[in-house]
Design a protein around this motif. Structure first.
Motif, PDB file in Angstrom:
ATOM      1  N   LEU A 133      40.460  -6.606  30.724  1.00  0.00           N
ATOM      2  CA  LEU A 133      39.649  -5.453  30.780  1.00  0.00           C
ATOM      3  C   LEU A 133      38.145  -5.953  30.474  1.00  0.00           C
ATOM      4  O   LEU A 133      38.189  -6.901  30.110  1.00  0.00           O
ATOM      5  N   PRO A 134      37.184  -5.244  30.894  1.00  0.00           N
ATOM      6  CA  PRO A 134      35.906  -5.507  30.871  1.00  0.00           C
ATOM      7  C   PRO A 134      35.413  -5.567  29.189  1.00  0.00           C
ATOM      8  O   PRO A 134      36.176  -4.953  28.517  1.00  0.00           O
ATOM      9  N   GLY A 135      34.457  -6.441  28.702  1.00  0.00           N
ATOM     10  CA  GLY A 135      34.365  -6.621  27.248  1.00  0.00           C
ATOM     11  C   GLY A 135      33.825  -5.325  26.634  1.00  0.00           C
ATOM     12  O   GLY A 135      34.309  -4.915  25.606  1.00  0.00           O
ATOM     13  N   LYS A 136      33.175  -4.552  27.543  1.00  0.00           N
ATOM     14  CA  LYS A 136      32.670  -3.094  27.191  1.00  0.00           C
ATOM     15  C   LYS A 136      32.854  -2.059  28.305  1.00  0.00           C
ATOM     16  O   LYS A 136      32.896  -2.391  29.165  1.00  0.00           O
ATOM     17  N   ALA A 137      32.993  -0.789  27.770  1.00  0.00           N
ATOM     18  CA  ALA A 137      33.108   0.091  28.696  1.00  0.00           C
ATOM     19  C   ALA A 137      31.778   1.143  28.524  1.00  0.00           C
ATOM     20  O   ALA A 137      31.741   1.700  27.683  1.00  0.00           O
ATOM     21  N   LYS A 138      31.368   1.538  29.690  1.00  0.00           N
ATOM     22  CA  LYS A 138      30.155   2.198  29.942  1.00  0.00           C
ATOM     23  C   LYS A 138      30.718   3.872  30.006  1.00  0.00           C
ATOM     24  O   LYS A 138      31.997   4.131  30.231  1.00  0.00           O
ATOM     25  N   ASN A 139      29.954   4.673  29.391  1.00  0.00           N
ATOM     26  CA  ASN A 139      30.141   6.043  29.164  1.00  0.00           C
ATOM     27  C   ASN A 139      30.699   6.596  30.711  1.00  0.00           C
ATOM     28  O   ASN A 139      29.843   6.415  31.773  1.00  0.00           O
ATOM     29  N   GLY A 140      31.412   7.674  30.756  1.00  0.00           N
ATOM     30  CA  GLY A 140      31.676   8.360  32.010  1.00  0.00           C
ATOM     31  C   GLY A 140      32.675   7.925  32.604  1.00  0.00           C
ATOM     32  O   GLY A 140      33.775   7.346  32.010  1.00  0.00           O
ATOM     33  N   ILE A 141      33.228   8.203  33.987  1.00  0.00           N
ATOM     34  CA  ILE A 141      34.411   8.098  34.673  1.00  0.00           C
ATOM     35  C   ILE A 141      34.046   6.952  35.487  1.00  0.00           C
ATOM     36  O   ILE A 141      33.294   6.860  36.257  1.00  0.00           O
ATOM     37  N   HIS A 142      35.116   5.907  35.485  1.00  0.00           N
ATOM     38  CA  HIS A 142      34.612   4.714  36.126  1.00  0.00           C
ATOM     39  C   HIS A 142      36.263   3.654  36.168  1.00  0.00           C
ATOM     40  O   HIS A 142      36.964   3.916  35.077  1.00  0.00           O
TER      41      HIS A 142
END
Length: 319
Positions: free
Chosen positions: A209-218
């Motif tokens: 999984l990505p190192g960080k997750a941005k806010n919202g649905i993605h």
């Protein structure tokens, strides 16, 4: 005179009817929506060309109705949301229930990535890796216990020359020596398994999984036969969706690969994968119809809602 009066009444009735046709209209299908999936859908009808909506005190947005019908997607959150709708002079309010976060994103990533590595090991090596991890945790706890007892014994000896405490200090010293030996043995066992773990880590490099997750649905991961979509806010994962092509489930090898990845996701949020898969299989075996939804499955406080389209299987995870 009567004819004139009748004409006036008729014209007045038509005027009222025309006035009614010109009134702004706005309806909603449901004024209170339960958190379900990554987002909930507010649906309704209007005779206006735009419907404005505002979530709590957020920024106002608009949608354009099609054939008088409109749909607004509201991502679920870990708090109740109030959605204010406006169309012309008409206003409506819809409440959206809150959902508990499934996990902190950093925890989800760590557990998912570790789980992927485990799937690339043999059953024997998986068992060894889990055993070594358990031993490592036990040794850490034992070290804390020894340090706590030594500190208490030293204090008792310093204050009152407590002989019992002095004797226990010798006992803890012996325990400390044994702990060092156990730690040395553990390190050797870990070294023997290290090459296999390194190969497994290299194999799963592109699937982490990505190192960080941005806010919202993605999408956290989007592969040909596996898609993991998340609803994230402030590093908290509010909901997840696992998406897989239906044809994948008809291929034995691809289905097995999906089951391993799905099990990794389920385990990462605290559910019991075997229990979930068992319940899902039972539903499929007892219901041979072409229904597009299945009953919600529950495991350790996690809900799994299942939806089926012509092409894809959707599994939504909520807490």
């Amino acid at each position: 005179m009567k004819k004139i009066s009748g004409l006036v009444i008729a014209l007045a009735s038509v005027a009222l009817l025309l006035t009614g046709c010109g009134q702004d209209r706005l309806s909603v299908a449901d004024h209170h929506l339960k958190a379900d999936g990554l987002a909930v859908m507010i649906k309704g009808k209007t005779n206006q060309d735009r419907v404005a909506y505002q979530i709590d005190d957020g920024k106002k947005k608009t949608v354009k109705p099609e054939s008088s019908a409109y749909t607004i997607m509201i991502p679920v959150q870990n708090k109740e949301q109030t959605v204010h709708l406006t169309a012309g002079t008409q206003k409506k309010t819809v409440k959206v229930d809150k959902t508990k976060p499934l996990a902190e994103y950093t925890q989800l990533k760590q557990k998912f990535d570790q789980g992927l590595v485990m799937t690339k090991l043999s059953a024997k090596d998986q068992k060894a890796a889990m055993s070594l991890e358990k031993k490592g945790q036990q040794l850490k706890e034992k070290q804390k216990e020894i340090e706590s007892k030594v500190a208490a014994d030293q204090k008792a000896v310093a204050q009152s020359q407590d002989q019992k405490a002095a004797a226990d200090l010798k006992k803890q010293a012996q325990a400390g020596q044994q702990l060092k030996q156990d730690a040395k043995d553990l390190k050797q066992q870990q070294a023997a398994l290290a090459p296999k773990l390194k190969r497994a880590q290299t194999t799963t490099k592109d699937e982490r999984l990505p190192g960080k997750a941005k806010n919202g649905i993605h999408d956290l991961q989007s592969k040909k036969n596996f898609q993991l979509r998340a609803n994230v806010s402030d590093e908290k994962v509010n909901a997840l969706a696992v998406i897989v092509p239906v044809k994948t489930m008809k291929d034995k090898d691809q289905a097995q690969e999906f089951i391993m990845k799905f099990s990794t996701v389920a385990s990462a949020v605290g559910a019991e994968p075997k229990d979930v898969l068992k319940q899902f299989k039972k539903q499929m075996d007892t219901d041979k119809s072409t229904k597009t939804t299945a009953k919600t499955i529950h495991s350790n406080g996690i809900s799994f809602s299942i939806g089926i389209s012509a092409d894809h299987l959707y599994i939504y995870l909520l807490k």
